[in-house]
Enzyme design. Structure first.
Site, mmCIF file in Angstrom:
data_model
loop_
_atom_site.group_PDB
_atom_site.id
_atom_site.type_symbol
_atom_site.label_atom_id
_atom_site.label_comp_id
_atom_site.label_asym_id
_atom_site.label_seq_id
_atom_site.Cartn_x
_atom_site.Cartn_y
_atom_site.Cartn_z
ATOM 1 N N GLU A 95 21.243 -4.504 26.229
ATOM 2 C CA GLU A 95 21.926 -4.020 25.015
ATOM 3 C C GLU A 95 21.126 -4.383 23.765
ATOM 4 O O GLU A 95 21.031 -3.608 22.813
ATOM 5 C CB GLU A 95 23.345 -4.598 24.957
ATOM 6 C CG GLU A 95 24.222 -4.022 26.075
ATOM 7 C CD GLU A 95 25.572 -4.683 26.159
ATOM 8 O OE1 GLU A 95 25.607 -5.902 26.419
ATOM 9 O OE2 GLU A 95 26.593 -4.000 25.953
ATOM 10 N N GLU A 110 27.354 -5.958 34.167
ATOM 11 C CA GLU A 110 28.606 -6.615 33.750
ATOM 12 C C GLU A 110 29.776 -6.328 34.680
ATOM 13 O O GLU A 110 30.626 -7.183 34.922
ATOM 14 C CB GLU A 110 28.977 -6.172 32.324
ATOM 15 C CG GLU A 110 28.153 -6.808 31.219
ATOM 16 C CD GLU A 110 26.841 -6.076 30.946
ATOM 17 O OE1 GLU A 110 26.402 -5.277 31.793
ATOM 18 O OE2 GLU A 110 26.261 -6.314 29.872
HETATM 19 C C1 LIG Z 1 18.623 -12.887 35.788
HETATM 20 C C2 LIG Z 1 18.582 -12.915 37.297
HETATM 21 C C3 LIG Z 1 18.117 -11.579 37.839
HETATM 22 C C4 LIG Z 1 17.575 -14.009 37.745
HETATM 23 O O1 LIG Z 1 17.573 -14.091 39.149
HETATM 24 P P1 LIG Z 1 16.792 -15.286 39.893
HETATM 25 O O2 LIG Z 1 16.980 -15.037 41.340
HETATM 26 O O3 LIG Z 1 15.444 -15.376 39.334
HETATM 27 O O4 LIG Z 1 17.507 -16.624 39.465
HETATM 28 P P2 LIG Z 1 19.002 -17.085 39.657
HETATM 29 O O5 LIG Z 1 19.919 -15.946 39.845
HETATM 30 O O6 LIG Z 1 19.046 -18.157 40.664
HETATM 31 O O7 LIG Z 1 19.320 -17.678 38.227
HETATM 32 C C5 LIG Z 1 18.618 -18.805 37.746
HETATM 33 C C6 LIG Z 1 19.566 -19.674 36.967
HETATM 34 O O8 LIG Z 1 19.984 -18.967 35.803
HETATM 35 C C7 LIG Z 1 21.400 -18.898 35.742
HETATM 36 N N1 LIG Z 1 21.753 -17.622 35.112
HETATM 37 C C8 LIG Z 1 21.293 -16.417 35.430
HETATM 38 N N2 LIG Z 1 21.791 -15.477 34.599
HETATM 39 C C9 LIG Z 1 22.586 -16.150 33.726
HETATM 40 C C10 LIG Z 1 23.373 -15.734 32.618
HETATM 41 N N3 LIG Z 1 23.433 -14.443 32.224
HETATM 42 N N4 LIG Z 1 24.059 -16.669 31.960
HETATM 43 C C11 LIG Z 1 23.999 -17.962 32.329
HETATM 44 N N5 LIG Z 1 23.265 -18.426 33.376
HETATM 45 C C12 LIG Z 1 22.570 -17.519 34.046
HETATM 46 C C13 LIG Z 1 21.834 -18.975 37.202
HETATM 47 O O9 LIG Z 1 23.152 -19.419 37.298
HETATM 48 C C14 LIG Z 1 20.832 -19.977 37.736
HETATM 49 O O10 LIG Z 1 21.221 -21.268 37.337
HETATM 50 P P3 LIG Z 1 21.831 -22.283 38.369
HETATM 51 O O11 LIG Z 1 21.959 -23.558 37.636
HETATM 52 O O12 LIG Z 1 23.171 -21.693 38.739
HETATM 53 O O13 LIG Z 1 20.898 -22.306 39.532
HETATM 54 C C15 LIG Z 1 19.949 -13.242 37.885
HETATM 55 O O14 LIG Z 1 20.262 -14.571 37.607
HETATM 56 C C16 LIG Z 1 21.062 -12.390 37.351
HETATM 57 O O15 LIG Z 1 21.268 -11.307 37.838
HETATM 58 N N6 LIG Z 1 21.800 -12.911 36.369
HETATM 59 C C17 LIG Z 1 23.004 -12.286 35.867
HETATM 60 C C18 LIG Z 1 22.700 -11.136 34.971
HETATM 61 C C19 LIG Z 1 23.966 -10.598 34.388
HETATM 62 O O16 LIG Z 1 24.949 -10.377 35.063
HETATM 63 N N7 LIG Z 1 23.961 -10.373 33.086
HETATM 64 C C20 LIG Z 1 25.100 -9.899 32.355
HETATM 65 C C21 LIG Z 1 25.781 -11.029 31.692
HETATM 66 S S1 LIG Z 1 27.289 -10.553 30.901
HETATM 67 C C22 LIG Z 1 26.762 -9.805 29.469
HETATM 68 O O17 LIG Z 1 25.612 -9.732 29.221
HETATM 69 C C23 LIG Z 1 27.858 -9.325 28.570
HETATM 70 C C24 LIG Z 1 27.373 -8.426 27.450
HETATM 71 O O18 LIG Z 1 27.451 -7.089 27.800
HETATM 72 C C25 LIG Z 1 28.232 -8.425 26.217
HETATM 73 C C26 LIG Z 1 28.769 -9.681 25.815
HETATM 74 C C27 LIG Z 1 29.623 -9.506 24.643
HETATM 75 C C28 LIG Z 1 30.500 -10.681 24.636
HETATM 76 C C29 LIG Z 1 31.672 -10.368 23.846
HETATM 77 C C30 LIG Z 1 32.748 -11.312 24.219
HETATM 78 C C31 LIG Z 1 33.978 -10.688 23.689
HETATM 79 C C32 LIG Z 1 35.134 -11.371 24.178
HETATM 80 C C33 LIG Z 1 36.311 -10.602 23.678
HETATM 81 C C34 LIG Z 1 37.513 -11.131 24.285
HETATM 82 C C35 LIG Z 1 38.306 -11.925 23.343
HETATM 83 C C36 LIG Z 1 39.659 -11.947 23.810
HETATM 84 C C37 LIG Z 1 40.276 -13.180 23.323
HETATM 85 O O19 LIG Z 1 40.816 -13.129 22.207
HETATM 86 O O20 LIG Z 1 40.249 -14.192 24.025
#
Ligand SMILES: CC(C)(COP(=O)(O)OP(=O)(O)OC[C@H]1O[C@@H](n2cnc3c(N)ncnc32)[C@H](O)[C@@H]1OP(=O)(O)O)[C@@H](O)C(=O)NCCC(=O)NCCSC(=O)C[C@@H](O)CCCCCCCCCCCCC(=O)O
Length: 717
Positions: free
Chosen positions: A103, A123
């Protein structure tokens, strides 16, 4: 955080620096906002490049932050500010641009990707939707249909496909940041208006696209709500102005964000990663145990399991000796393995890898392999004989693994001269499709043997979980009780259809009776015979519906005796149009059989509602999960949950059995188990586990704190 530097005097370079995946934590968001503003302010800077350190652009929003109140600058205004800027901003994508990372890139005016990079909006797999403009900008870039597909499935694409879809502007094999910097300089002065995706008009999507997609999703989502919200958000992009679409995206996200499903799916994400960090009761753990490389492996037995394991090994590029003594089975197995490998080759437009497999009838051919996986049928005598021979034939440092699904790994290890080299590698059928691998450590398994099996599992693309040795290990030990409860429910008045419907409504892909028909009723029959519950080993002095001092249902045995083994014989718990048929129909014959059975044993049929089906089947399974944790067979609730989600069709959006227990409330689970145990005192496993009682006594702590209540593993090292 994010670093800022100036290149060639006029290019502002912003590097995201939050290892390992440059997730957009509040600190990173703050730093990006600040550095972008700085670059835009600086009169010397004419263009900006955003990249990520360590070969990764960005893994998206920091998922860990979702568990607490969100702080720091929100993503949406940050991305809007980049897009609105008057200086061209280029995203240099290496590694991945996922979720919020993509994004962010979509807010930039141009995107350059390394040819090995991958982009996507996963997501939905976390129970969310891309809420930083992804649902509104991506359709404006690719057209509605491809965006809808990517957003509702979470599928990521490699850079060349992203180029075809229009997601990136250029793909390079060179240094991506350098290419992006040159590119940025080359577009200075060009109009940015048509590079701002929020200003683009969307062309009309094909008629009926949203209705069709929604219908498909409702059919396959098994109750998951995020894919439905994704369709609604993309539909808003197609029907509303950008600003109104963003409002819709935000509102839908707010509903998903606090839902139990989002919590379950995010728990699953971290649980899957936590099981890779295994630890054993003897103190060995993944951090200190070195795996050995496996170059040559062997598989013994070319039945369904063996074939699947051979295919998995070959797909990982490992050379395999496939051994089978039965000539007919060897011939069929060979044909099927080659057919699957040829299909793979066609799909990937590559040469078949069949040259990696050598088929043989001789065990002596296995003398030089690094690791053997025995996959013959479940017969302890036969397996012991094989392990004895392997111990003499294989080179001294070869690992000897068994694919047994329930038998005692220590008993097998004991017949070898190298018990430390023996581990279970329990694959799930079909092994080339199913993701789960239980790595079973025995009393003497060395840390190196466990590490090697876990590492091999990873190489095969499996989700591997290290578990202790007990009958059925984790998965099948729990499953046994779940199946048994389902049989008791039939005795008490339910039909297979009623039980399956309740389980499928809960989210299982298939109810337990349909699963039983698919895998064949004779599988469980053989296990029950081995256990002395039916067949020659039974103590017939006990009443007919009691075995080994507790309630027993012979229903499945009776069907097996009639030759009703499931799909393969066209009859089992359901009726099929022909042997091998796939479409289950209610079987009036089976219903009459149940009526006769109940009348024979003086059982009065009663109405059983869906809640009882779920509680009896699932709470007994969950209770066993607590016993398994108490026994130290699994090292934490995540292990149990990962096993159930990846091997037993537990709906992912419900996290797994232990997570589900936490969601339902531990005191409710305890109270219902006490109720059912009182009603069925002859079913010992309905008695609540001591660990469950302990947790409730301690105020039902959340699942992430349960490990504190488990017995501490102690080291024998
Ligand atoms: C990135 C990967 C492909 C890497 O893969 P790889 O195999 O190399 O490594 P690992 O998977 O082992 O990961 C290594 C390590 O990193 C941690 N990790 C990976 N990704 C993340 C992450 N995104 N965040 C945090 N940590 C992460 C993983 O846990 C490992 O650590 P550990 O200690 O556990 O060994 C692969 O990791 C992967 O695919 N990751 C996920 C990618 C993903 O899903 N991304 C999307 C994330 S969600 C997002 O981006 C949301 C956005 O669209 C928008 C956000 C807007 C937010 C707005 C919030 C509004 C809320 C409104 C509600 C309010 C209501 C109220 O009032 O309460």
């Amino acid at each position: 955080m994010a670093k800022y530097s100036r290149l060639h005097g006029s290019v502002g370079l912003i590097s995201l620096a939050n290892p390992p995946v440059n997730a957009l934590s509040s600190v990173v968001r703050h730093a990006i906002s600040e550095k972008v503003a700085k670059a835009f302010r600086d009169p010397e800077v004419t263009c900006v490049v955003i990249c990520g350190e360590n070969g990764v652009f960005c893994g998206g929003a920091d998922i860990r932050e979702f568990a607490s109140t969100m702080r720091g600058p929100p993503l949406v205004p940050m991305i809007d500010a980049i897009e609105e800027g008057e200086k061209p901003v280029v995203a240099a994508i290496e590694g991945v641009a996922f979720g919020g990372g993509l994004e962010l890139a979509l807010g930039c005016h141009y995107r350059i990707a390394h040819y090995k990079a991958r982009v996507g909006l996963p997501e939905v797999t976390l129970g969310l939707l891309p809420a930083a403009g992804g649902t509104q900008r991506l359709p404006r870039l690719t057209g509605v249909a491809p965006a809808l597909q990517l957003i509702t499935t979470g599928r990521h694409v490699a850079a060349p496909e992203a180029l075809k879809l229009g997601i990136v502007d250029q793909v390079t094999e060179q240094n991506t940041v350098e290419v992006a910097v040159q590119f940025a300089k080359s577009v200075v002065g060009q109009a940015l208006h048509n590079r701002r995706l929020s200003l683009r008009q969307l062309s009309c999507p094909p008629d009926g696209l949203f209705e069709e997609t929604m219908a498909q999703i409702k059919q396959r989502a098994r109750g998951a709500v995020a894919p439905i919200a994704c369709v609604q958000a993309v539909k808003a992009a197609a029907t509303l102005p950008f600003k109104a679409g963003m409002d819709k995206e935000r509102d839908l996200m707010a509903t998903l964000f606090n839902s139990g499903q989002a919590k379950a799916l995010q728990y699953s994400f971290f649980a899957q990663r936590s099981v890779a960090k295994w630890n054993l009761p003897n103190g060995a753990h993944s951090g200190i145990s070195k795996a050995r490389a496996v170059h040559r492996a062997a598989v013994i037995g070319l039945g369904t399991m063996g074939r699947g394991i051979v295919v998995s090994l070959v797909r990982a590029g490992i050379s395999v000796i496939a051994m089978e003594t039965n000539e007919k089975q060897l011939h069929t197995g060979k044909k099927m393995v080659i057919a699957i490998l040829e299909k793979d080759a066609q799909k990937h437009n590559a040469a078949p890898r069949a040259d990696l497999v050598h088929f043989t009838e001789r065990l002596s051919d296995l003398s030089n392999v690094d690791l053997v996986i025995e996959a013959v049928y479940e017969d302890m005598v036969l397996k012991k004989d094989i392990f004895k021979q392997l111990s003499m034939i294989c080179k001294p440092d070869a690992f000897l693994c068994t694919n047994t699904s329930a038998l005692n790994v220590d008993e097998l290890a004991a017949v070898t001269g190298r018990p430390e080299m023996v581990v279970g590698m329990h694959f799930f059928a079909p092994a080339h499709v199913m993701k789960l691998l239980e790595v079973v450590y025995g009393q003497h398994s060395s840390p190196e043997a466990v590490a090697t099996a876990m590492q091999l599992g990873k190489r095969l693309g499996k989700v591997s979980v290290a578990v202790g040795n007990c009958p059925g290990f984790v998965g099948n030990r729990m499953m046994k009780l779940y199946v048994e409860q389902a049989h008791f429910l039939l005795e008490e008045g339910a039909t297979p259809e009623q039980v399956d419907e309740a389980l499928e409504e809960f989210g299982f892909a298939m109810g337990i009776f349909k699963v039983s028909d698919l895998s064949g009723l004779d599988v469980g029959w053989r296990v029950r015979k081995e256990a002395g519950l039916t067949g020659a080993g039974v103590d017939w002095k006990e009443p007919p519906r009691r075995r080994q001092g507790r309630r027993y249902s012979p229903l499945a045995d009776l069907l097996c005796e009639k030759g009703h083994l499931g799909q393969k014989t066209s009859r089992g718990w359901y009726l099929y149009e022909k042997p091998g048929g796939r479409d289950p129909k209610p079987d009036q014959g089976l219903h009459s059989f149940l009526v006769e059975y109940r009348s024979k044993y003086g059982l009065k049929a009663r109405r059983i509602d869906k809640d009882e089906v779920l509680e009896r089947c699932l709470f007994s399974l969950i209770n066993e999960g607590f016993c398994i944790l108490d026994d130290g067979i699994a090292s934490g609730p995540e292990d149990v949950d990962v096993i159930y989600v990846h091997g037993y069709g537990w709906p992912r959006h419900r996290g797994g059995p232990m997570f589900y227990a936490d969601m339902v409330g531990l005191s409710k689970v305890l109270e219902r188990l006490e109720f059912y145990h009182q009603a069925h005192p002859d079913v010992p496993y309905l008695k609540p586990s001591p660990l469950l009682r302990k947790l409730v006594r301690n105020g039902s702590p959340p699942i992430r704190e349960w490990r504190e209540f488990l017995k501490r593993p102690h080291s024998h090292l």
